[in-house]
Design an enzyme around this catalytic site. Structure first.
Site, mmCIF file in Angstrom:
data_model
loop_
_atom_site.group_PDB
_atom_site.id
_atom_site.type_symbol
_atom_site.label_atom_id
_atom_site.label_comp_id
_atom_site.label_asym_id
_atom_site.label_seq_id
_atom_site.Cartn_x
_atom_site.Cartn_y
_atom_site.Cartn_z
ATOM 1 N N CYS A 1 -6.928 -1.701 8.779
ATOM 2 C CA CYS A 1 -5.652 -1.702 8.060
ATOM 3 C C CYS A 1 -5.267 -0.272 7.694
ATOM 4 O O CYS A 1 -4.175 0.198 8.016
ATOM 5 C CB CYS A 1 -5.763 -2.538 6.786
ATOM 6 S SG CYS A 1 -5.926 -4.305 7.127
ATOM 7 N N GLU B 1 0.841 -1.203 0.000
ATOM 8 C CA GLU B 1 0.000 0.000 0.000
ATOM 9 C C GLU B 1 0.877 1.254 0.000
ATOM 10 O O GLU B 1 1.781 1.385 0.814
ATOM 11 C CB GLU B 1 -0.912 0.001 1.235
ATOM 12 C CG GLU B 1 -1.856 -1.199 1.330
ATOM 13 C CD GLU B 1 -2.934 -1.217 0.246
ATOM 14 O OE1 GLU B 1 -3.120 -0.190 -0.446
ATOM 15 O OE2 GLU B 1 -3.584 -2.269 0.086
ATOM 16 N N HIS C 1 -0.662 -5.953 2.407
ATOM 17 C CA HIS C 1 -1.831 -6.827 2.477
ATOM 18 C C HIS C 1 -1.453 -8.209 1.943
ATOM 19 O O HIS C 1 -0.806 -8.309 0.895
ATOM 20 C CB HIS C 1 -2.981 -6.272 1.622
ATOM 21 C CG HIS C 1 -3.950 -5.456 2.408
ATOM 22 N ND1 HIS C 1 -4.262 -4.138 2.112
ATOM 23 C CD2 HIS C 1 -4.686 -5.771 3.508
ATOM 24 C CE1 HIS C 1 -5.153 -3.687 2.986
ATOM 25 N NE2 HIS C 1 -5.424 -4.663 3.844
#
Length: 204
Positions: free
Chosen positions: A148, A84, A167
């Protein structure tokens, strides 16, 4: 002797349909593998609770003063290990494991809408994919507006961008715990290499 670089890697407790959270399983596998002699690795299991994240993260940053904090979470829709690029401040409407969500629906009052990691996730992704690891890695700009994303944004804010979020898919879809542990080892290794390169370019 050179001081060891401190790295914290966290996974999450079970939630919803994830009765075994692949993120924590992968982090425990990484702990077993280690990050080499020059890195002092600390791992931590994070509750899927907004308030717990609010109280835990400042302690982790202050206590260990790490070079890098990497948070790992599971995504039911992921089929690859996904890096991310940024965390988001607003849009937290989903209830946590305590059936709670912040009234403000945001992480840090008055914080920027989005904070980018200082790590070049595209570069990390290319390096790992060009290795013989056998686990596919992708990059994303949306960590999902749940714990998250909330954890990532808070950590980016506290660590001035020296944080990352990964992830992982659920176990066996398609990767084993061992595969995910090796993928984390490769990814975190490349992230540290990125940071070292950046630090050497800086004047401070």
């Amino acid at each position: 002797m050179a001081t060891k670089r401190k790295v914290i890697v966290t996974g999450f407790q079970p939630f919803g349909e994830h009765t075994i959270n692949a993120s924590w399983v992968a982090v425990q596998e990484l702990e077993r593998l280690g990050l080499g002699q020059s890195v002092e690795l600390h791992v931590c299991e994070v509750p899927v609770e907004y308030l717990a994240v609010q109280s835990l993260l400042p302690v982790l940053w202050r206590q260990h003063q790490p070079q890098l904090v990497v948070h790992v979470g599971v995504s039911g829709i992921a089929t690859m290990v996904t890096l991310e690029k940024c965390g988001h401040n607003h849009g937290y409407k989903r209830l946590d494991n305590c059936s709670f969500c912040p009234d403000s629906q945001c992480c840090i009052d008055g914080g920027p809408d989005c904070i980018d990691s200082v790590i070049d996730m595209g570069l990390v992704c290319r390096k790992v994919n060009s290795s013989s690891l056998g686990v596919a890695v992708a990059v994303s700009e949306d960590a999902g507006r749940y714990l998250c994303d909330y954890t990532y944004y808070t950590s980016l804010y506290l660590g001035k961008g020296r944080s990352a979020f990964v992830h992982v898919p659920p176990l066996g879809k398609p990767y084993s715990a061992q595969d995910l542990g090796r993928a984390l080892q490769a990814v975190v290794g490349e992230m540290l290499a990125c940071l070292v390169k950046d630090d050497n370019h800086c004047s401070h």
